[in-house]
Design an enzyme around this catalytic site. Structure first.
Site, PDB file in Angstrom:
ATOM      1  N   CYS A 133       0.838  -1.202   0.000  1.00 47.72           N
ATOM      2  CA  CYS A 133       0.000   0.000   0.000  1.00 47.72           C
ATOM      3  C   CYS A 133       0.871   1.250   0.000  1.00 47.72           C
ATOM      4  CB  CYS A 133      -0.924   0.001   1.221  1.00 47.72           C
ATOM      5  SG  CYS A 133      -1.981   1.473   1.341  1.00 47.72           S
ATOM      6  N   CYS A 136      -0.264   4.091   2.243  1.00 50.24           N
ATOM      7  CA  CYS A 136      -0.041   3.800   3.663  1.00 50.24           C
ATOM      8  C   CYS A 136       1.416   4.016   4.054  1.00 50.24           C
ATOM      9  CB  CYS A 136      -0.425   2.358   3.977  1.00 50.24           C
ATOM     10  SG  CYS A 136      -2.104   1.878   3.515  1.00 50.24           S
ATOM     11  N   ASP A 137       2.338   3.560   3.207  1.00 48.74           N
ATOM     12  CA  ASP A 137       3.732   3.448   3.615  1.00 48.74           C
ATOM     13  C   ASP A 137       4.734   4.233   2.779  1.00 48.74           C
ATOM     14  OD1 ASP A 137       2.882   1.633   5.566  1.00 48.74           O
ATOM     15  OD2 ASP A 137       3.074  -0.065   4.200  1.00 48.74           O
TER      16      ASP A 137
END
Length: 326
Positions: A133, A136-137
């Protein structure tokens, strides 16, 4: 018989449980016999969930959600659902232990699973340089060389997004051409920070404490090579966990559970769905949590509209009075 059973223990499931428990529905949440908390249990630091300006570890966030749900009266069962009977007024949920539970309403929040490469090192380095993701990261890979595996729209979106952070983004695709839409291809081809390695697949990930390199195999010649990277994002798709409702609930062309508009109402009365299992697009913890709120409110309104079942079983003759009393 229960009023409400929630299946799934990610952000959608636990948020639905919080709202349902506060509405005094005494929900039963069926988590998992293996891992409670969904995909966030595989994430290290979460920096984009509102309310945690310093960030929070994914497992810790899920533990706090569970604690909050239980604080208001949610009962959590650590088992797996193996069969569902959702048609009719009484919903039946069979667990791996053999026990069958009954409820007037069900919220299905089983999430989705990222497709993986199937490598041992992929699991070993999950959250330590290997991710699924970018939103997300991606922030954790500033000025690093980032590799993205995949050739579809999601891979091009991930690669383009990651150019905000990485010094270079290398797209690795097992074929000689992309399957992404034309506009997404052009966007990636025109980005000076994106490079492509064609006809190659990842057969190994190197690194002791964090991912530091990839072993590639040429899909045409079979030759192997190695490249150095600072992060790997696998973008080969994801699958909503809908196997339990196949043949019972209507699905969308993307394979997610179909719901009515912005609600959580599925094709069966009294069955609601929330989170990534209905969302083929965003798949974020915060959108899943919001979806869980919708499902709990929809379930609450539904339960308030049906006659109350008394402990000894029969529905009172004056059912209309009970409905109006809610």
């Amino acid at each position: 018989m229960r009023q409400l059973i929630i299946i799934g223990s990610g952000p959608a499931g636990f948020t639905a449980a919080i709202y349902a428990a506060r509405a005094q529905l005494e929900p039963l949440l069926i988590a998992s016999s293996v891992q409670v908390g969904g995909e966030l249990m595989n994430t290290t630091e979460v920096e984009n969930f509102p309310g945690f300006p310093a960030g929070i570890q994914g497992p810790e966030l899920m533990m706090q959600m569970q604690e909050q749900a239980e604080k208001f009266g949610t009962e959590v069962v650590y088992d797996d659902v193996v069969n569902l009977e959702l048609d009719g007024d009484v919903k039946k949920v069979t667990l791996g232990s053999g026990e069958t539970l009954e409820a007037q309403a069900v919220i299905f929040a089983t999430g989705s699973a990222y497709r993986k490469l199937g490598l041992a090192d992929e699991e070993r380095l999950s959250g330590r340089g290997v991710s699924w993701c970018a939103t997300c990261d991606g922030f954790f890979f500033k000025e690093k060389v980032i590799a993205v595996v995949g050739g579809g729209d999601s891979a091009m979106e991930e690669a383009t997004f990651l150019t905000r952070f990485g010094s270079k983004v290398i797209v690795i695709h097992r074929k000689g051409e992309l399957r992404a839409s034309k506009i997404m291809q052009e966007r990636a081809f025109n980005d000076p920070k994106i490079e492509f390695i064609w006809n190659s697949e990842v057969v190994g990930i190197t690194g002791t404490d964090a991912a530091s390199g990839l072993i590639l195999r040429d899909t045409v010649t079979g030759e192997q090579s190695e490249i150095e990277i600072g992060g790997l994002f696998v973008a080969i798709g994801n699958d909503p966990r809908t196997h339990l409702v196949h043949g019972q609930l209507q699905l969308t062309p993307e394979g997610t559970i179909a719901v009515d508009g912005r609600s959580s109402k599925t094709s069966l009365t009294g069955v609601f769905a929330a989170g990534d299992v209905i969302d083929p697009t965003y798949r974020q913890a915060i959108t899943a949590a919001g979806s869980g709120t919708v499902a709990a409110l929809d379930a609450e309104h539904f339960l308030a509209s049906i006659p109350e079942i008394l402990p000894d079983g029969p529905v009172p003759a004056d059912a209309d009075a009970l409905v109006s009393a809610h």
